[in-house]
Design a protein around this motif. Sequence first.
Motif, PDB file in Angstrom:
ATOM      1  N   ALA A 279      12.035   0.122  34.860  1.00  0.00           N
ATOM      2  CA  ALA A 279      10.553  -0.344  35.367  1.00  0.00           C
ATOM      3  C   ALA A 279      10.015  -1.597  35.055  1.00  0.00           C
ATOM      4  N   ALA A 280      10.745  -2.208  33.890  1.00  0.00           N
ATOM      5  CA  ALA A 280      10.230  -3.581  33.462  1.00  0.00           C
ATOM      6  C   ALA A 280      10.828  -4.368  34.658  1.00  0.00           C
ATOM      7  N   VAL A 281      12.099  -4.108  35.235  1.00  0.00           N
ATOM      8  CA  VAL A 281      12.636  -5.304  36.105  1.00  0.00           C
ATOM      9  C   VAL A 281      12.940  -4.741  37.362  1.00  0.00           C
ATOM     10  N   HIS A 282      12.969  -3.355  37.647  1.00  0.00           N
ATOM     11  CA  HIS A 282      13.292  -2.799  38.928  1.00  0.00           C
ATOM     12  C   HIS A 282      11.996  -1.942  39.393  1.00  0.00           C
ATOM     13  N   THR A 283      12.258  -1.550  40.728  1.00  0.00           N
ATOM     14  CA  THR A 283      11.360  -0.590  41.223  1.00  0.00           C
ATOM     15  C   THR A 283      12.117   0.817  41.222  1.00  0.00           C
TER      16      THR A 283
ATOM     17  N   ALA B 261      24.460  -6.651  36.096  1.00  0.00           N
ATOM     18  CA  ALA B 261      25.533  -7.364  36.166  1.00  0.00           C
ATOM     19  C   ALA B 261      25.496  -7.355  37.818  1.00  0.00           C
ATOM     20  N   LEU B 262      24.685  -6.883  38.728  1.00  0.00           N
ATOM     21  CA  LEU B 262      24.800  -6.895  40.087  1.00  0.00           C
ATOM     22  C   LEU B 262      24.302  -7.983  40.488  1.00  0.00           C
ATOM     23  N   PRO B 263      24.902  -8.665  41.665  1.00  0.00           N
ATOM     24  CA  PRO B 263      24.476  -9.858  42.228  1.00  0.00           C
ATOM     25  C   PRO B 263      22.923  -9.862  42.706  1.00  0.00           C
ATOM     26  N   THR B 264      22.240 -10.851  42.300  1.00  0.00           N
ATOM     27  CA  THR B 264      20.738 -11.033  42.721  1.00  0.00           C
ATOM     28  C   THR B 264      20.635 -11.253  44.086  1.00  0.00           C
ATOM     29  N   ARG B 265      19.601 -10.455  44.500  1.00  0.00           N
ATOM     30  CA  ARG B 265      19.505 -10.797  45.923  1.00  0.00           C
ATOM     31  C   ARG B 265      18.260 -12.068  46.220  1.00  0.00           C
TER      32      ARG B 265
END
Length: 218
Positions: free
Chosen positions: A44-48, A212-216
């Motif tokens: 929750a600190a960086v994602h929904t 590690a996922l690409p940033t949108r």
Amino acid sequence: MRGWRSRRPCSMEAIVSGPVPRTRHETFLWDLLSNFGPILDGLAAVHTVVGVDHPGTGTTPRATRPLELAFARVGRWLGLITDLWSELARREETEPLARLLVPLTLSPQVLEGLTGEQVEAAVRATAASFPPGGGDHAALVRGADLRAEIARLDVLALVIATTADRLVPLDVQREVADALPGARWAELPTGHLPFAELPREWADLVTGFLAALPTRRA
């Protein structure tokens, strides 16, 4: 891969940032916090993070019509178990159901390391937490096979295999990974409940994969 359809809308809550709300939001059979509590604060600190109450769990009422399942493949082992599971739930025999599920969901190593009192406590806790719609969900599994649909998915995915899982055999877990194009594979030496047996290791795999996922780009 799991999901279902119902005429009733499912309640949901999005956690955008900060501490996790102490409300119950159920996933497949049990609540979101029980299943994903070890990683929710970090995510929750960086994602929904979205929690959904599926039919018959949390704040969503049971469906009035049979549910339709999205599940990779069942196999005879899981099919027989879920037949008994749904029947015991229909009869509201939650203690026998808990005595079935506890040894199936814990790894042999963890189960044999418990005292008699601890085993009984686990049975009581499982019986007490079983949601009203749990039997409906178990009944969904019968005859499900969506491997062809999974093969058409175009998403980045991580499959974490629980190698000591006595509920969902390892070969069925492997089929999910093989069917998902480009899926990443990881293993944990746990039963069906990695969040209970190895919560930190499980959280590290999930958060590491997401990081590690690409940033949108907007």
